[in-house]
Design a protein around this motif. Structure first.
Motif, PDB file in Angstrom:
ATOM      1  N   ILE A 248       0.934  -1.361  -0.207  1.00  0.00           N
ATOM      2  CA  ILE A 248      -0.070  -0.466  -0.192  1.00  0.00           C
ATOM      3  C   ILE A 248       0.867   1.413   0.194  1.00  0.00           C
ATOM      4  CG2 ILE A 248      -2.083   1.350   1.164  1.00  0.00           C
ATOM      5  CD1 ILE A 248      -2.180  -0.849   2.763  1.00  0.00           C
ATOM      6  N   GLY A 249       0.734   1.740  -1.051  1.00  0.00           N
ATOM      7  CA  GLY A 249       1.328   3.586  -1.161  1.00  0.00           C
ATOM      8  C   GLY A 249       0.576   5.107  -0.755  1.00  0.00           C
ATOM      9  N   PHE A 250       1.561   5.808   0.171  1.00  0.00           N
ATOM     10  CA  PHE A 250       0.871   6.779   0.811  1.00  0.00           C
ATOM     11  C   PHE A 250       1.779   8.354   0.417  1.00  0.00           C
ATOM     12  CE2 PHE A 250       0.261   3.053   3.627  1.00  0.00           C
ATOM     13  CZ  PHE A 250      -1.510   3.305   3.637  1.00  0.00           C
ATOM     14  N   PRO A 251       0.804   9.383   0.042  1.00  0.00           N
ATOM     15  CA  PRO A 251       1.235  10.202  -0.605  1.00  0.00           C
ATOM     16  C   PRO A 251       2.732  10.844   0.912  1.00  0.00           C
ATOM     17  CG  PRO A 251      -0.522  10.557   0.232  1.00  0.00           C
ATOM     18  CD  PRO A 251      -0.402   9.075  -0.325  1.00  0.00           C
ATOM     19  N   ALA A 252       3.501  11.467   0.343  1.00  0.00           N
ATOM     20  CA  ALA A 252       3.958  12.531   1.251  1.00  0.00           C
ATOM     21  C   ALA A 252       3.519  13.215   2.932  1.00  0.00           C
ATOM     22  CB  ALA A 252       5.115  13.437   1.595  1.00  0.00           C
ATOM     23  N   THR A 253       1.810  13.529   2.024  1.00  0.00           N
ATOM     24  CA  THR A 253       1.182  14.692   2.976  1.00  0.00           C
ATOM     25  C   THR A 253       0.781  13.546   4.570  1.00  0.00           C
ATOM     26  OG1 THR A 253      -0.773  13.854   1.362  1.00  0.00           O
ATOM     27  CG2 THR A 253       0.778  16.278   1.024  1.00  0.00           C
ATOM     28  N   SER A 254       0.704  12.022   4.431  1.00  0.00           N
ATOM     29  CA  SER A 254      -0.044  11.241   4.711  1.00  0.00           C
ATOM     30  C   SER A 254       1.828  11.223   6.031  1.00  0.00           C
ATOM     31  CB  SER A 254       0.113   9.926   4.397  1.00  0.00           C
ATOM     32  OG  SER A 254       1.407   9.318   4.478  1.00  0.00           O
ATOM     33  N   ASN A 255       2.428  11.679   6.345  1.00  0.00           N
ATOM     34  CA  ASN A 255       3.889  11.569   7.035  1.00  0.00           C
ATOM     35  C   ASN A 255       3.159  11.198   8.761  1.00  0.00           C
ATOM     36  OD1 ASN A 255       5.569  11.406   5.156  1.00  0.00           O
ATOM     37  ND2 ASN A 255       6.726  13.400   5.716  1.00  0.00           N
ATOM     38  N   ASN A 256       2.541  12.226   9.100  1.00  0.00           N
ATOM     39  CA  ASN A 256       2.753  12.592  10.149  1.00  0.00           C
ATOM     40  C   ASN A 256       1.602  10.704  10.515  1.00  0.00           C
ATOM     41  OD1 ASN A 256       4.390  14.467  10.726  1.00  0.00           O
ATOM     42  ND2 ASN A 256       2.361  15.845  11.312  1.00  0.00           N
ATOM     43  N   ASP A 257       0.478  10.929   9.962  1.00  0.00           N
ATOM     44  CA  ASP A 257      -0.179   9.707  10.182  1.00  0.00           C
ATOM     45  C   ASP A 257       0.135   8.351  10.174  1.00  0.00           C
ATOM     46  OD1 ASP A 257      -2.706  11.176  11.033  1.00  0.00           O
ATOM     47  OD2 ASP A 257      -2.581  11.654   8.945  1.00  0.00           O
ATOM     48  N   PHE A 258       0.842   8.435   8.958  1.00  0.00           N
ATOM     49  CA  PHE A 258       1.576   7.095   8.771  1.00  0.00           C
ATOM     50  C   PHE A 258       2.492   6.827   9.531  1.00  0.00           C
ATOM     51  CE2 PHE A 258       5.323   4.442   6.911  1.00  0.00           C
ATOM     52  CZ  PHE A 258       4.807   3.547   6.396  1.00  0.00           C
ATOM     53  N   ILE A 259       3.540   7.285  10.820  1.00  0.00           N
ATOM     54  CA  ILE A 259       4.364   7.078  11.763  1.00  0.00           C
ATOM     55  C   ILE A 259       3.350   7.192  12.759  1.00  0.00           C
ATOM     56  CG2 ILE A 259       6.067   7.541  12.876  1.00  0.00           C
ATOM     57  CD1 ILE A 259       7.097   9.384  10.070  1.00  0.00           C
ATOM     58  N   SER A 260       2.816   7.845  13.238  1.00  0.00           N
ATOM     59  CA  SER A 260       1.345   7.726  14.159  1.00  0.00           C
ATOM     60  C   SER A 260       1.237   5.658  14.405  1.00  0.00           C
ATOM     61  CB  SER A 260       0.518   8.423  13.982  1.00  0.00           C
ATOM     62  OG  SER A 260      -0.419   8.349  15.353  1.00  0.00           O
ATOM     63  N   HIS A 261       0.543   5.908  13.264  1.00  0.00           N
ATOM     64  CA  HIS A 261      -0.295   4.298  13.468  1.00  0.00           C
ATOM     65  C   HIS A 261       1.464   3.372  13.471  1.00  0.00           C
ATOM     66  CE1 HIS A 261      -4.311   5.498  13.633  1.00  0.00           C
ATOM     67  NE2 HIS A 261      -3.913   6.299  12.894  1.00  0.00           N
ATOM     68  N   ALA A 262       2.057   3.462  12.799  1.00  0.00           N
ATOM     69  CA  ALA A 262       3.504   2.735  12.496  1.00  0.00           C
ATOM     70  C   ALA A 262       3.772   2.288  13.770  1.00  0.00           C
ATOM     71  CB  ALA A 262       4.781   2.824  12.045  1.00  0.00           C
ATOM     72  N   TYR A 263       3.678   3.421  14.688  1.00  0.00           N
ATOM     73  CA  TYR A 263       4.056   3.682  16.226  1.00  0.00           C
ATOM     74  C   TYR A 263       3.560   2.732  16.625  1.00  0.00           C
ATOM     75  CZ  TYR A 263       5.222   5.000  20.611  1.00  0.00           C
ATOM     76  OH  TYR A 263       5.204   4.306  21.250  1.00  0.00           O
ATOM     77  N   GLU A 264       1.891   2.590  17.029  1.00  0.00           N
ATOM     78  CA  GLU A 264       1.203   1.762  17.434  1.00  0.00           C
ATOM     79  C   GLU A 264       1.060   0.341  17.302  1.00  0.00           C
ATOM     80  OE1 GLU A 264      -1.627   0.539  19.809  1.00  0.00           O
ATOM     81  OE2 GLU A 264      -1.146   3.008  19.912  1.00  0.00           O
ATOM     82  N   TYR A 265       1.257   0.028  15.753  1.00  0.00           N
ATOM     83  CA  TYR A 265       1.637  -1.298  14.990  1.00  0.00           C
ATOM     84  C   TYR A 265       3.047  -1.862  16.246  1.00  0.00           C
ATOM     85  CZ  TYR A 265       1.922  -5.438  12.549  1.00  0.00           C
ATOM     86  OH  TYR A 265       2.008  -6.916  12.285  1.00  0.00           O
TER      87      TYR A 265
END
Length: 510
Positions: A248-265
């Motif tokens: 699954i790809g995500f744009p650069a604008t998703s950085n904060n949400d991406f890292i937040s949920h990566a941390y949760e996982y």
């Protein structure tokens, strides 16, 4: 003859091996001796880069990344364990340098290759069988995972193996091996039931939890330091349920949400649902700019519209801009890993570097910021350039599963996050620049992790870079290094697999 000095330093026992030996025999002479040894065999087993053998030599010299390719003096292609034993005994007796290759997927030149010496190519050791009574699979060390998965799925079972099915069995397993099943079953190496190994004197033994058990533990993370493994017997996993893999790809604008949920996982998700598996990554290239992405799997029935809770944020828009694609949708692990092997096709130049940290959301941002800062326009302008920065958790259940099977050499005592950097490019003229870039990012990231109090000692052997030769095995901790040293003294007292096999990550002192 070999002089071994034992030196006590503080509370640790450091073993230092100083070799006083005759000069290495010329590689041409070694190839001639090998030819003579196998001259009576019905099919040729030794190939040199001569006009008569150029085609065979070239086909045997291919590597996943051309950046790792070296040209050996000759290539030896055994078809059974006794062939390997005869060759190793000859090399030991005649002081011939050699290398060992299972699949040739290493990023580092010389780790599975050699310039002035003999390359043992294990591809002919490709038997696969399944014992349904004991649930064990016997795998020749020259296999690639695509063939292993295909053969075992006929019995509705599989094993912990590569996520890219083109990987060779041997290096993957002895280096640790991260599998789609690791959150539930631990390292792939901890799912080895036994190995058949050729020692330096040509003796063939079986090591397991029940015989040569200290050697067996050292092999799990011991790479090529103890002998040539010719066969693995692996515990199997039920494969009757569907297997799913996705990118699954995500744009650069998703950085904060991406890292937040990566941390949760990383801190909860991998243990909450060990059927799941996620690598978190970001990439930068001149053409596509910056993007986030995950490579994940789920080893059960899967509905993308209603995914398992630990995967939901990446599918339902919580992390915005998602563009999912499936490698296997309620299919098989072979379909998924075969497709990834196409996506990660051989022929591109790569380098790699790795370290580990303890999960910290601010640190994740800091590390990726360092990587972005070091990825200069000069690098982006190089032909074929793309760089990836990835991380993956090792959770409590992963560690518990490994410990329950007798443990390994790694010395990990609490959950952590493995981090790795992987640039790719087209031209050999840029090799040095890319390796330097990889090391520079890695060192700066390690310094930042240490400053934050979140640096974890462990470095994964299969992700180690060529300039981390003296960092990987020491990162397993003093007690494990000592165990590996003592077993090295017992099973390879002349340090054949250090002196005569120059490539790879070596045990300190050897």
């Amino acid at each position: 003859m070999l002089s071994l000095t034992t030196v006590l330093l503080g509370s640790g026992l450091i073993l230092r091996a100083n070799a006083f030996v005759l000069p290495f025999r010329s590689p041409t002479s070694c190839c001639s001796l090998l030819n003579a040894e196998f001259n009576g065999d019905p099919e040729p087993k030794v190939f040199s880069n001569t006009p008569l053998q150029a085609t065979e030599y070239e086909s045997l010299s291919t590597y996943w990344t051309p950046a790792a390719r070296l040209n050996p003096t000759c290539i030896f292609t055994p078809t059974n364990t006794q062939d390997v034993a005869r060759a190793v005994k000859l090399f030991t007796r005649k002081n011939c340098q050699f290398a060992i290759r299972s699949g040739g997927h290493s990023y580092n030149p010389g780790w599975a290759g050699i310039t002035d010496g003999v390359l043992i190519s294990l591809y002919g050791l490709n038997t696969i069988s399944y014992d349904p009574i004991h649930g064990l699979a016997s795998i020749g060390a020259g296999n690639r995972w695509t063939d292993v998965y295909g053969a075992l799925l006929e019995h509705n079972v599989t094993v912990l193996g590569g996520r890219n099915s083109d990987l060779g069995v041997g290096g993957y397993l002895t280096g640790g091996g991260i599998s789609y099943y690791s959150n539930d079953r631990g390292w792939a190496t901890d799912n080895i039931f036994s190995v058949e190994i050729v020692l330096a004197d040509g003796k063939v033994i079986t090591a397991s939890r029940h015989e040569h058990k200290e050697l067996f533990r050292c092999i799990k993370g011991g790479s090529n330091n103890y002998g040539v493994i010719t066969k693995f017997v692996l515990e199997t996993v039920d494969a009757s349920k569907p297997f799913n893999a996705f990118a699954i790809g995500f744009p650069a604008t998703s950085n904060n949400d991406f890292i937040s949920h990566a941390y949760e996982y990383c801190t909860n998700g991998s243990d909450a649902d060990p059927k799941s598996h996620i690598i978190f990554a970001a990439s930068i290239s001149k053409v596509d700019g910056f993007a986030n992405g995950i490579l994940g799997s789920y080893s059960d029935v899967f509905d993308a519209a209603n995914p398992a809770p630990v995967l939901r944020p990446f599918f339902d828009g919580t992390v915005p801009g998602n563009a999912p694609g499936f490698l296997s949708a309620n299919g098989t692990i072979k379909v998924a890993t075969d497709l990834l092997s196409i996506v990660q096709a051989p022929g591109t130049r790569y380098a790699m570097g790795t370290f580990s940290v303890y999960a910290d959301i601010q640190l994740f941002h800091t590390l990726r910021g360092i990587w972005e800062e070091e990825t200069t326009e000069e690098l982006k302008d190089k032909p074929g350039f793309m760089t990836e920065f990835a991380f993956q958790p090792i959770g409590e259940k992963w560690l518990a599963a490994s410990a329950a099977k007798g443990g390994n050499s790694f010395g990990i005592t609490s959950p952590l996050v493995m981090v790795w950097l992987q640039p790719r490019w087209d031209s050999a003229l840029d090799d040095a620049m890319m390796v330097e870039y990889t090391d520079r990012v890695r060192v700066r990231c390690e310094q930042a992790a240490k400053a934050a109090g979140k640096f974890a000692r462990f470095r994964h052997l299969n992700y180690g870079g060529r300039n981390q030769r003296n960092e990987i095995i020491p990162s397993f901790g003093a007690a494990n290094v000592l165990r590996m040293q003592l077993n090295k003294l017992h099973y390879d007292p002349l340090n054949v697999f250090g002196r005569l096999v120059p490539g790879g990550f070596k045990i300190p002192g050897f």
